[in-house]
Design a protein around this motif. Structure first.
Motif, PDB file in Angstrom:
ATOM      1  N   PHE A  35       6.069  65.773 -66.295  1.00 34.43           N
ATOM      2  CA  PHE A  35       5.172  64.642 -66.116  1.00 34.43           C
ATOM      3  C   PHE A  35       5.594  63.911 -64.849  1.00 34.43           C
ATOM      4  CE2 PHE A  35       2.941  64.569 -70.194  1.00 34.43           C
ATOM      5  CZ  PHE A  35       3.743  65.423 -70.935  1.00 34.43           C
ATOM      6  N   ARG A  36       4.682  63.149 -64.300  1.00 35.72           N
ATOM      7  CA  ARG A  36       5.046  62.327 -63.139  1.00 35.72           C
ATOM      8  C   ARG A  36       4.503  60.924 -63.323  1.00 35.72           C
ATOM      9  NH1 ARG A  36       1.536  65.556 -58.515  1.00 35.72           N
ATOM     10  NH2 ARG A  36      -0.565  64.995 -59.246  1.00 35.72           N
ATOM     11  N   GLY A  40       3.795  51.516 -61.421  1.00 37.91           N
ATOM     12  CA  GLY A  40       2.838  50.718 -62.169  1.00 37.91           C
ATOM     13  C   GLY A  40       1.860  51.512 -63.017  1.00 37.91           C
ATOM     14  N   LYS A  41       2.060  52.828 -63.068  1.00 36.62           N
ATOM     15  CA  LYS A  41       1.151  53.675 -63.843  1.00 36.62           C
ATOM     16  C   LYS A  41       1.885  54.328 -64.995  1.00 36.62           C
ATOM     17  CE  LYS A  41      -2.343  53.228 -60.936  1.00 36.62           C
ATOM     18  NZ  LYS A  41      -3.639  52.597 -61.325  1.00 36.62           N
ATOM     19  N   GLU A  42       1.116  54.862 -65.938  1.00 33.68           N
ATOM     20  CA  GLU A  42       1.718  55.612 -67.026  1.00 33.68           C
ATOM     21  C   GLU A  42       2.035  57.032 -66.555  1.00 33.68           C
ATOM     22  OE1 GLU A  42      -0.500  53.372 -70.782  1.00 33.68           O
ATOM     23  OE2 GLU A  42      -0.926  55.468 -70.335  1.00 33.68           O
ATOM     24  N   ARG A  43       2.910  57.668 -67.286  1.00 35.51           N
ATOM     25  CA  ARG A  43       3.254  59.044 -66.950  1.00 35.51           C
ATOM     26  C   ARG A  43       2.060  59.954 -67.178  1.00 35.51           C
ATOM     27  NH1 ARG A  43       9.431  59.256 -69.466  1.00 35.51           N
ATOM     28  NH2 ARG A  43      10.155  57.440 -68.286  1.00 35.51           N
ATOM     29  N   GLU A  44       1.850  60.849 -66.213  1.00 36.70           N
ATOM     30  CA  GLU A  44       0.720  61.756 -66.340  1.00 36.70           C
ATOM     31  C   GLU A  44       1.215  63.191 -66.396  1.00 36.70           C
ATOM     32  OE1 GLU A  44      -1.699  61.070 -62.801  1.00 36.70           O
ATOM     33  OE2 GLU A  44      -0.821  62.860 -61.881  1.00 36.70           O
ATOM     34  N   PHE A  45       0.446  63.996 -67.064  1.00 34.37           N
ATOM     35  CA  PHE A  45       0.786  65.396 -67.276  1.00 34.37           C
ATOM     36  C   PHE A  45       0.711  66.167 -65.971  1.00 34.37           C
ATOM     37  CE2 PHE A  45       0.971  69.480 -69.144  1.00 34.37           C
ATOM     38  CZ  PHE A  45      -0.043  70.243 -68.597  1.00 34.37           C
ATOM     39  N   VAL A  46       1.699  67.055 -65.765  1.00 39.48           N
ATOM     40  CA  VAL A  46       1.701  67.928 -64.594  1.00 39.48           C
ATOM     41  C   VAL A  46       1.614  69.392 -65.033  1.00 39.48           C
ATOM     42  CG1 VAL A  46       3.018  68.714 -62.588  1.00 39.48           C
ATOM     43  CG2 VAL A  46       3.033  66.287 -63.215  1.00 39.48           C
ATOM     44  N   ALA A  90       6.010  60.853 -56.423  1.00 39.85           N
ATOM     45  CA  ALA A  90       6.130  60.207 -57.735  1.00 39.85           C
ATOM     46  C   ALA A  90       7.531  60.492 -58.267  1.00 39.85           C
ATOM     47  CB  ALA A  90       5.078  60.738 -58.698  1.00 39.85           C
ATOM     48  N   VAL A  91       7.841  59.867 -59.374  1.00 34.08           N
ATOM     49  CA  VAL A  91       9.038  60.227 -60.132  1.00 34.08           C
ATOM     50  C   VAL A  91       8.623  61.282 -61.148  1.00 34.08           C
ATOM     51  CG1 VAL A  91      10.887  59.455 -61.653  1.00 34.08           C
ATOM     52  CG2 VAL A  91      10.053  57.950 -59.824  1.00 34.08           C
ATOM     53  N   TYR A  92       9.331  62.387 -61.144  1.00 29.97           N
ATOM     54  CA  TYR A  92       9.009  63.502 -62.029  1.00 29.97           C
ATOM     55  C   TYR A  92      10.002  63.543 -63.190  1.00 29.97           C
ATOM     56  CZ  TYR A  92       5.565  65.299 -58.800  1.00 29.97           C
ATOM     57  OH  TYR A  92       4.445  65.442 -58.019  1.00 29.97           O
ATOM     58  N   TYR A  93       9.454  63.719 -64.376  1.00 28.15           N
ATOM     59  CA  TYR A  93      10.250  63.777 -65.595  1.00 28.15           C
ATOM     60  C   TYR A  93       9.990  65.090 -66.314  1.00 28.15           C
ATOM     61  CZ  TYR A  93      10.626  58.671 -65.101  1.00 28.15           C
ATOM     62  OH  TYR A  93      10.865  57.401 -64.647  1.00 28.15           O
ATOM     63  N   CYS A  94      11.048  65.634 -66.924  1.00 26.78           N
ATOM     64  CA  CYS A  94      10.829  66.737 -67.856  1.00 26.78           C
ATOM     65  C   CYS A  94      11.002  66.189 -69.274  1.00 26.78           C
ATOM     66  CB  CYS A  94      11.769  67.900 -67.600  1.00 26.78           C
ATOM     67  SG  CYS A  94      13.527  67.561 -67.774  1.00 26.78           S
ATOM     68  N   TYR A 106      -0.308  67.587 -73.833  1.00 27.17           N
ATOM     69  CA  TYR A 106      -0.626  66.952 -72.555  1.00 27.17           C
ATOM     70  C   TYR A 106      -0.294  65.464 -72.525  1.00 27.17           C
ATOM     71  CZ  TYR A 106      -3.393  71.220 -72.468  1.00 27.17           C
ATOM     72  OH  TYR A 106      -3.801  72.530 -72.539  1.00 27.17           O
ATOM     73  N   ASP A 107       0.140  64.933 -73.648  1.00 27.78           N
ATOM     74  CA  ASP A 107       0.334  63.483 -73.755  1.00 27.78           C
ATOM     75  C   ASP A 107       1.805  63.133 -73.830  1.00 27.78           C
ATOM     76  OD1 ASP A 107      -2.502  63.463 -75.926  1.00 27.78           O
ATOM     77  OD2 ASP A 107      -2.435  63.018 -73.780  1.00 27.78           O
TER      78      ASP A 107
END
Length: 124
Positions: A35-36, A40-46, A90-94, A106-107
């Motif tokens: 996710f990224r 100021g935004k929510e994490r979105e699916f990558v 963006a900041v990327y998270y696993c 996806y959420d």
């Protein structure tokens, strides 16, 4: 606990490879997603990979440019980012979870385990 790494500064059109590894546990049997998050935004699916069957799914914005893969023996997940664009900054998270149904992958809130995030910055 998950550890994400590999972020950095790259020029548009370049490539990066992000890594996600689990400390103290195996990722076998887990669904693992990237996710990224923009400021100021929510994490979105990558992208996401299902351990069983190796099914892979991508956000439309990265399809054809990013590839998610796994290395079973190392219990690690990679996100190969090619032809990156400034909007990939963006900041990327696993994230990982063991019991997600197909419609839930996806959420971000559905995942139980998260890495600390790695910053990706794409310069134009």
């Amino acid at each position: 606990q998950l550890q994400a790494s590999g972020g950095g500064l790259v020029q548009a059109g370049g490539s990066l490879r992000l890594s996600c590894a689990a400390s103290g546990r195996t990722l076998s049997g887990y669904t693992v997603g990237w996710f990224r998050q923009y400021p100021g935004k929510e994490r979105e699916f990558v992208a996401v990979i299902r351990w069983m069957g190796g099914y892979k799914y991508y956000a439309d914005s990265v399809k054809g440019r990013f590839t998610i893969s796994r290395v079973n023996a190392k219990s690690a997940i990679f996100l190969q980012m090619n032809n990156v664009k400034p909007e990939d900054t963006a900041v990327y998270y696993c994230a990982a979870d063991r019991s997600l149904i197909a419609s839930s992958i996806y959420d971000a809130p559905n995942y139980d385990y998260w890495g600390q995030g790695t910053q990706v910055t794409v310069s134009s």
